[in-house]
Design a protein around this motif. Sequence first.
Motif, PDB file in Angstrom:
ATOM      1  N   GLU A 207      79.632   7.419  21.022  1.00  0.00           N
ATOM      2  CA  GLU A 207      80.610   8.095  21.878  1.00  0.00           C
ATOM      3  C   GLU A 207      80.389   7.746  23.346  1.00  0.00           C
ATOM      4  OE1 GLU A 207      82.111  12.644  22.881  1.00  0.00           O
ATOM      5  OE2 GLU A 207      81.324  12.167  20.884  1.00  0.00           O
ATOM      6  N   LYS A 208      79.110   7.642  23.768  1.00  0.00           N
ATOM      7  CA  LYS A 208      78.816   7.238  25.148  1.00  0.00           C
ATOM      8  C   LYS A 208      79.319   5.820  25.418  1.00  0.00           C
ATOM      9  CE  LYS A 208      74.695  10.145  25.725  1.00  0.00           C
ATOM     10  NZ  LYS A 208      73.204  10.147  25.857  1.00  0.00           N
ATOM     11  N   THR A 209      79.159   4.948  24.441  1.00  0.00           N
ATOM     12  CA  THR A 209      79.647   3.566  24.588  1.00  0.00           C
ATOM     13  C   THR A 209      81.160   3.552  24.727  1.00  0.00           C
ATOM     14  OG1 THR A 209      77.784   2.779  23.268  1.00  0.00           O
ATOM     15  CG2 THR A 209      79.652   1.274  23.529  1.00  0.00           C
ATOM     16  N   PHE A 210      81.841   4.372  23.908  1.00  0.00           N
ATOM     17  CA  PHE A 210      83.299   4.470  23.999  1.00  0.00           C
ATOM     18  C   PHE A 210      83.692   4.949  25.393  1.00  0.00           C
ATOM     19  CE2 PHE A 210      87.512   6.104  23.604  1.00  0.00           C
ATOM     20  CZ  PHE A 210      88.108   5.422  22.551  1.00  0.00           C
ATOM     21  N   GLY A 211      83.009   5.992  25.879  1.00  0.00           N
ATOM     22  CA  GLY A 211      83.307   6.517  27.204  1.00  0.00           C
ATOM     23  C   GLY A 211      83.046   5.502  28.304  1.00  0.00           C
ATOM     24  N   PHE A 212      81.993   4.696  28.144  1.00  0.00           N
ATOM     25  CA  PHE A 212      81.666   3.656  29.116  1.00  0.00           C
ATOM     26  C   PHE A 212      82.801   2.632  29.212  1.00  0.00           C
ATOM     27  CE2 PHE A 212      79.602  -0.501  30.034  1.00  0.00           C
ATOM     28  CZ  PHE A 212      79.080  -0.210  31.293  1.00  0.00           C
ATOM     29  N   LEU A 213      83.310   2.204  28.068  1.00  0.00           N
ATOM     30  CA  LEU A 213      84.432   1.266  28.055  1.00  0.00           C
ATOM     31  C   LEU A 213      85.685   1.893  28.661  1.00  0.00           C
ATOM     32  CD1 LEU A 213      83.925  -0.246  24.474  1.00  0.00           C
ATOM     33  CD2 LEU A 213      83.719  -1.516  26.621  1.00  0.00           C
ATOM     34  N   ASP A 215      85.951   4.510  30.748  1.00  0.00           N
ATOM     35  CA  ASP A 215      85.801   4.821  32.174  1.00  0.00           C
ATOM     36  C   ASP A 215      85.869   3.581  33.048  1.00  0.00           C
ATOM     37  OD1 ASP A 215      85.535   7.452  31.451  1.00  0.00           O
ATOM     38  OD2 ASP A 215      83.341   7.485  31.598  1.00  0.00           O
ATOM     39  N   ASN A 216      85.532   2.434  32.475  1.00  0.00           N
ATOM     40  CA  ASN A 216      85.574   1.190  33.239  1.00  0.00           C
ATOM     41  C   ASN A 216      86.916   0.471  33.143  1.00  0.00           C
ATOM     42  OD1 ASN A 216      82.876   0.198  34.601  1.00  0.00           O
ATOM     43  ND2 ASN A 216      82.298   1.359  32.761  1.00  0.00           N
ATOM     44  N   GLY A 217      87.878   1.102  32.464  1.00  0.00           N
ATOM     45  CA  GLY A 217      89.237   0.580  32.499  1.00  0.00           C
ATOM     46  C   GLY A 217      89.681  -0.234  31.305  1.00  0.00           C
ATOM     47  N   ALA A 218      89.043  -0.052  30.145  1.00  0.00           N
ATOM     48  CA  ALA A 218      89.479  -0.784  28.951  1.00  0.00           C
ATOM     49  C   ALA A 218      90.931  -0.438  28.642  1.00  0.00           C
ATOM     50  CB  ALA A 218      88.592  -0.428  27.766  1.00  0.00           C
ATOM     51  N   ARG A 219      91.755  -1.471  28.449  1.00  0.00           N
ATOM     52  CA  ARG A 219      93.177  -1.248  28.173  1.00  0.00           C
ATOM     53  C   ARG A 219      93.391  -0.664  26.778  1.00  0.00           C
ATOM     54  NH1 ARG A 219      96.746  -3.915  31.478  1.00  0.00           N
ATOM     55  NH2 ARG A 219      98.212  -4.295  29.772  1.00  0.00           N
ATOM     56  N   SER A 220      92.500  -0.984  25.864  1.00  0.00           N
ATOM     57  CA  SER A 220      92.514  -0.409  24.514  1.00  0.00           C
ATOM     58  C   SER A 220      91.133  -0.628  23.919  1.00  0.00           C
ATOM     59  CB  SER A 220      93.586  -1.068  23.630  1.00  0.00           C
ATOM     60  OG  SER A 220      93.289  -2.436  23.427  1.00  0.00           O
ATOM     61  N   ILE A 221      90.840   0.093  22.840  1.00  0.00           N
ATOM     62  CA  ILE A 221      89.531  -0.042  22.204  1.00  0.00           C
ATOM     63  C   ILE A 221      89.715  -0.129  20.694  1.00  0.00           C
ATOM     64  CG2 ILE A 221      87.276   1.019  21.806  1.00  0.00           C
ATOM     65  CD1 ILE A 221      87.515   2.358  24.534  1.00  0.00           C
ATOM     66  N   LEU A 222      89.157  -1.189  20.117  1.00  0.00           N
ATOM     67  CA  LEU A 222      89.147  -1.336  18.663  1.00  0.00           C
ATOM     68  C   LEU A 222      87.886  -0.676  18.116  1.00  0.00           C
ATOM     69  CD1 LEU A 222      90.874  -3.913  19.687  1.00  0.00           C
ATOM     70  CD2 LEU A 222      90.368  -4.830  17.417  1.00  0.00           C
TER      71      LEU A 222
END
Length: 541
Positions: A207-213, A215-222
């Motif tokens: 979950e922290k990794t997801f939040g890191f992505l 918060d840094n502006g990931a347009r989407s996450i797979l």
Amino acid sequence: MKIKKDLPGFNRGGSKTSFQAEDSIFFQEWVASGQPQEQIPISAVCNARCLFCSNRMNPFPIKQNIFRDIEDVKLQLSLGSANFAGEIHMSDSLPGRISEGEAFLHPQFFEILALVREKYLANILHFTTNASMLDEPLVQKLAQFRPLEINISLHSTQPKLWARIFQRTEKPAKIALSSLSLLKKYHIDFTGTIVTLPMICGWDDIEKTFGFLADNGARSILLWWPGFSKKTPEGMKKEIECSWDEFQAFVKRMQNKFPKVPIVPQPNLSETLGLPIKRIMKFTLLGNLKTFGGAFLKVLWLASEAAYPDISRMVEQAAKSVSNEHHVFPVKNISYGGNIKVSGLLMVSDFLSAGKKALEIWPDTDLVLIPGMAFDAFFRDLQKTPAIKIPEILGRTAWLIFDNGAFHQIRGRGFVKPENDVKTTFEKILKFFDQSIQEEKFDAVSSIVASFPIPTSEGLLKKIEFRNFLKQAKPRFPSNTCFEKRILEKLDNNRILCMEDWHGKDTSTPFSRWLFFKKIGDNWKMEMLFFGQENGENESP
């Protein structure tokens, strides 16, 4: 075909004066994928050994540790259309017989990038990477080729866990973690990919990794549910195994916590929800030689384990409105084993195994439907076994079915009763044409024209000119006369020529009328119109 070893630099991107496309596994696989313009992979070399990597779990060998020859890239680019507006993916490898590698490792990477950008000036160039090479000098140079989108594979923000998952040291982990701020600095868009490994990282760290992505502006996450095959060592399987229910619960939790971040869960175990079942069923009501072009009486749907629940439900519901029987049977992936359930990784041998079991239950089956996504453009599975083996061994007619509801009959040609007889269709069109001219409804005639200007015996005519042309032609077709002879010729599947002889004012001297029709969608439209001379000397169409 094998790559020729006597071509210097072929595997490592060296230059040479000659190149043979048939020797390139990249070119072969691009053709086998149907020549998708959006796919230009350049590397099967990787600098990591991910715990979950499928390359070492395949039941068959795949090509690894080679770079694509720059001449091969040039050839593919020359075959593409500069009008293509979609993204260009330079890391993906379809249909799946080549390892997906790090594009940034290619020794001629920026030379290739310049060639691609020369062809596709404004398309987004897409790369997938573990980000261990994305230091500032590389990111700064990459920025010159924007627009770009980088997909960052990041499964933990803890360098120690990162190193364990990628089986590398902590030094490249720090480069990868710093890359997100660099991408933002140089205005390069990025997306994220996380393979959920709770046995290694725990759900809190994921979950922290997801939040890191995010918060840094990931347009989407797979979010990937980790897969494993029967070739995965038992110890490694215990490390990467993840409960499907826990995975789904995590996806839902992230969707609620980060509502503005698009989340793409993979694999898609609801892959068939958009399949037009009723459309496919309608096709099964025609084409059976045993019923003289009528319906197949008993239809068997072979579905992947992932698709089986939804397919079964939809087929059961839709079958109530058709006259023939429909049954669904799950296909277990024996080839891969493990927790692999999707259609795209099924082999011909898996379909044969399931088909034989299903025919023991429904021996009167006369049509077998198979998901087309398991096969390449040559209708071969990932082991290059042709789909034609299925009807040959099962002894039944077999169709490949596709997401849009289309089908391909693998073997033979069925006798199909046409829904609309061609002659009848054109008799109606030509009757409408003649009546509209007699009633001076010239706009009605224009409505069946394919496009303007239309080629005629008076040259290319715009819409207004075409009206005058028809008005002048009206006296040549008095309402009390009819054509003397009419012949319909099929030029190809989408074009029909109608040739007619008519009597003119002088009944002893016939003249001709040629009408060319083109099928556009479901309708026939007039493409060209030529009138012959009343003195018997026809103009050349």
